[in-house]
Write a protein that holds these residues in place. Structure first.
Motif, PDB file in Angstrom:
ATOM      1  N   GLY A 136       0.908  -1.341  -0.014  1.00 20.43           N
ATOM      2  CA  GLY A 136       0.105   0.008  -0.116  1.00 20.43           C
ATOM      3  C   GLY A 136       0.876   1.221  -0.046  1.00 20.43           C
ATOM      4  O   GLY A 136       0.519   2.344  -0.846  1.00 20.43           O
ATOM      5  N   TYR A 157      -8.648   4.162 -10.920  1.00 19.90           N
ATOM      6  CA  TYR A 157      -8.922   3.471  -9.791  1.00 19.90           C
ATOM      7  C   TYR A 157     -10.339   3.937  -8.874  1.00 19.90           C
ATOM      8  O   TYR A 157     -11.263   3.357  -8.779  1.00 19.90           O
ATOM      9  N   THR A 322       2.350  -0.031  -8.251  1.00 18.70           N
ATOM     10  CA  THR A 322       0.971   0.637  -8.183  1.00 18.70           C
ATOM     11  C   THR A 322      -0.194  -0.443  -8.214  1.00 18.70           C
ATOM     12  O   THR A 322      -1.275  -0.262  -7.688  1.00 18.70           O
ATOM     13  N   GLY A 325      -0.327  -2.729  -5.519  1.00 15.61           N
ATOM     14  CA  GLY A 325      -0.997  -2.035  -4.228  1.00 15.61           C
ATOM     15  C   GLY A 325      -2.566  -1.683  -4.305  1.00 15.61           C
ATOM     16  O   GLY A 325      -3.085  -1.915  -3.198  1.00 15.61           O
ATOM     17  N   LEU A 326      -2.727  -1.243  -5.366  1.00 11.23           N
ATOM     18  CA  LEU A 326      -4.326  -0.928  -5.567  1.00 11.23           C
ATOM     19  C   LEU A 326      -5.126  -2.125  -5.269  1.00 11.23           C
ATOM     20  O   LEU A 326      -6.267  -2.171  -4.673  1.00 11.23           O
ATOM     21  N   LEU A 329      -5.654  -3.219  -1.698  1.00 10.11           N
ATOM     22  CA  LEU A 329      -6.090  -2.008  -0.706  1.00 10.11           C
ATOM     23  C   LEU A 329      -7.224  -2.625   0.038  1.00 10.11           C
ATOM     24  O   LEU A 329      -7.225  -2.357   1.347  1.00 10.11           O
ATOM     25  N   ASN A 330      -8.078  -3.191  -0.730  1.00 10.87           N
ATOM     26  CA  ASN A 330      -9.226  -3.906   0.131  1.00 10.87           C
ATOM     27  C   ASN A 330      -9.047  -4.947   1.234  1.00 10.87           C
ATOM     28  O   ASN A 330      -9.435  -4.945   2.331  1.00 10.87           O
ATOM     29  N   ILE A 332      -5.916  -5.172   2.699  1.00  7.20           N
ATOM     30  CA  ILE A 332      -5.404  -4.364   3.921  1.00  7.20           C
ATOM     31  C   ILE A 332      -6.386  -3.765   4.714  1.00  7.20           C
ATOM     32  O   ILE A 332      -6.318  -3.773   5.800  1.00  7.20           O
ATOM     33  N   GLY A 333      -7.500  -3.102   4.317  1.00 11.12           N
ATOM     34  CA  GLY A 333      -8.260  -2.519   4.970  1.00 11.12           C
ATOM     35  C   GLY A 333      -9.266  -3.541   5.852  1.00 11.12           C
ATOM     36  O   GLY A 333      -9.475  -3.218   6.963  1.00 11.12           O
TER      37      GLY A 333
END
Length: 397
Positions: A136, A157, A322, A325-326, A329-330, A332-333
């Motif tokens: 991220g 995104y 990138t 990471g994108l 993201l979900n 990670i959250g």
């Protein structure tokens, strides 16, 4: 949709393979160079590693209908870089076979599966969030390398998440590739090797110092730094992976392919998170098809030897970092939310998360293993303390 495959399966599988190779293939090349292997042997290593990851992933994902992705041992490759200097090739191969034997016995005995159930969900999710956190951060760090590219991909995104969430990541990947093609960001001067890889068998030789100094540490690092996070990743995504079967399959794969350069195989964590998340498929029951795609791609990359790897390496680093990471993201959250949701586990989860992010390592074992130990220890101490604090007063009135 062809054979039940969706666009999201194809993209998730492609990103997993792209990330798997571009993030650590250079370490593999370093290990091969330190060992002094010939070019034919180097190509054989890449063939064995590609086929090993592809076939073992296909076996596990199709058999259990779960997104069980396998990988080469990246920490193991780093270990080989510092431990193979001066070691004859056949003795190194003997150490790989020894590691594969230990992995197989570990899977067959089932002791690792029993230990894995001792990890609380909050601690496991915190470790996973810590592992993925750097990816991220990589999105924002990449702005220093290529701000326009990252900005375009970020804008696509956000628009995709708002207008077509199921296809946001495919749109990001397409936009990044188009931008790189238009601006000339691809390394067009890089040479592409079109030769096909051929297996080169090396007869293993057993040397006790090499078995202890290379084979045993390779086994420990693979189990602690790769298989444990791999299991946690699948459980955090809501799956109950057959741990013993997974370790057994990767162990047997290592045994069979070690003479050709397949030094160690294990469960994937970071790339598995891409295939096990909602971006791969809204339906958890069919996310395994993303691993099927990745498995077939791994086999293809392995068979093509250095040719496809050369194509992977022409992409700018900012593009790979990138999009990875994108895509994560979900996950990670979700992992952070699950780790911090229970107040009684929050401090232990934070210790686990911060230890993982720190990147510390001792005895050749990476931060995720030590994060688990510290997190579980912190949780045991604090949970016990709170239990005593909240216990009713049973003294006689």
């Amino acid at each position: 949709m062809i054979f039940g495959l969706k666009l999201s399966h194809l993209v998730a599988g492609f990103i997993a393979v792209l990330l798997g190779y571009t993030s650590s293939v250079a370490i593999i090349f370093q290990a091969i160079d330190v060992l002094g292997a010939s070019q034919a042997q180097a190509n054989s290593w890449m063939l064995a590693l590609g086929l090993g990851m592809g076939i073992s992933g296909l076996i596990l994902s199709l058999r259990y209908r779960m997104p069980i992705l396998t990988a080469w041992s990246t920490p193991g490759a780093a270990l080989l870089v510092i431990s193979l200097d001066g070691v004859p090739v056949n003795e190194a191969i003997g150490a790989f076979v020894f590691c594969g034997l230990l992995l197989t016995l570990t899977g067959l005995t089932g002791w690792f599966e029993k230990l894995s159930h001792l990890i609380p969900d909050a601690i496991g999710n915190a470790m996973l969030a810590g592992i993925l956190f750097q990816f991220g951060l990589g999105i924002f760090a990449s702005t220093e390398d290529n701000l326009p590219l990252v900005a375009v991909m970020g804008a696509v995104y956000l628009a995709g998440r708002r207008l077509f969430p199921r296809f946001a990541i495919p749109a990001v990947l397409l936009a990044g590739c188009v931008f790189c093609a238009v601006t000339g960001a691809f390394d067009s001067g890089a040479a592409v090797d079109l030769s096909l890889a051929r297996p080169v068998f090396v007869m293993p030789a057993l040397s006790l110092p090499v078995l202890i100094g290379v084979g045993l540490p390779l086994f420990i690092v693979t189990m602690a730094s790769q298989n444990t996070p791999g299991i946690v990743t699948l459980r955090a995504a809501g799956y109950a992976p057959p741990v013993s079967a997974c370790v057994t399959v990767t162990g047997v794969t290592t045994l069979l392919l070690a003479p050709f350069g397949g030094y160690a195989f294990n469960l994937a964590a970071i790339t598995a998170a891409i295939c096990a998340g909602p971006e791969a498929d809204d339906d958890p029951d069919t996310r395994y098809r993303a691993v099927v795609v990745a498995g077939l791609l791994y086999c293809f990359v392995g068979l093509m030897g250095a040719a496809v790897i050369s194509l992977f390496l022409i992409a700018p680093k900012a593009l790979v970092v990138t999009v990875a990471g994108l895509a994560l993201l979900n996950t990670i959250g979700t992992s952070l939310h699950a780790a911090l949701a229970a107040p009684e586990r929050r401090e232990a989860a934070l210790v686990t998360f911060m230890t993982t992010v720190s990147g510390i390592g001792f005895l050749g074992i990476g931060a995720p293993f030590w994060a688990l130990l510290l997190g579980i220890g912190t949780g045991a101490v604090l949970t016990g303390r709170r239990s005593r604090t909240l216990a009713p007063d049973r003294r006689p009135a």
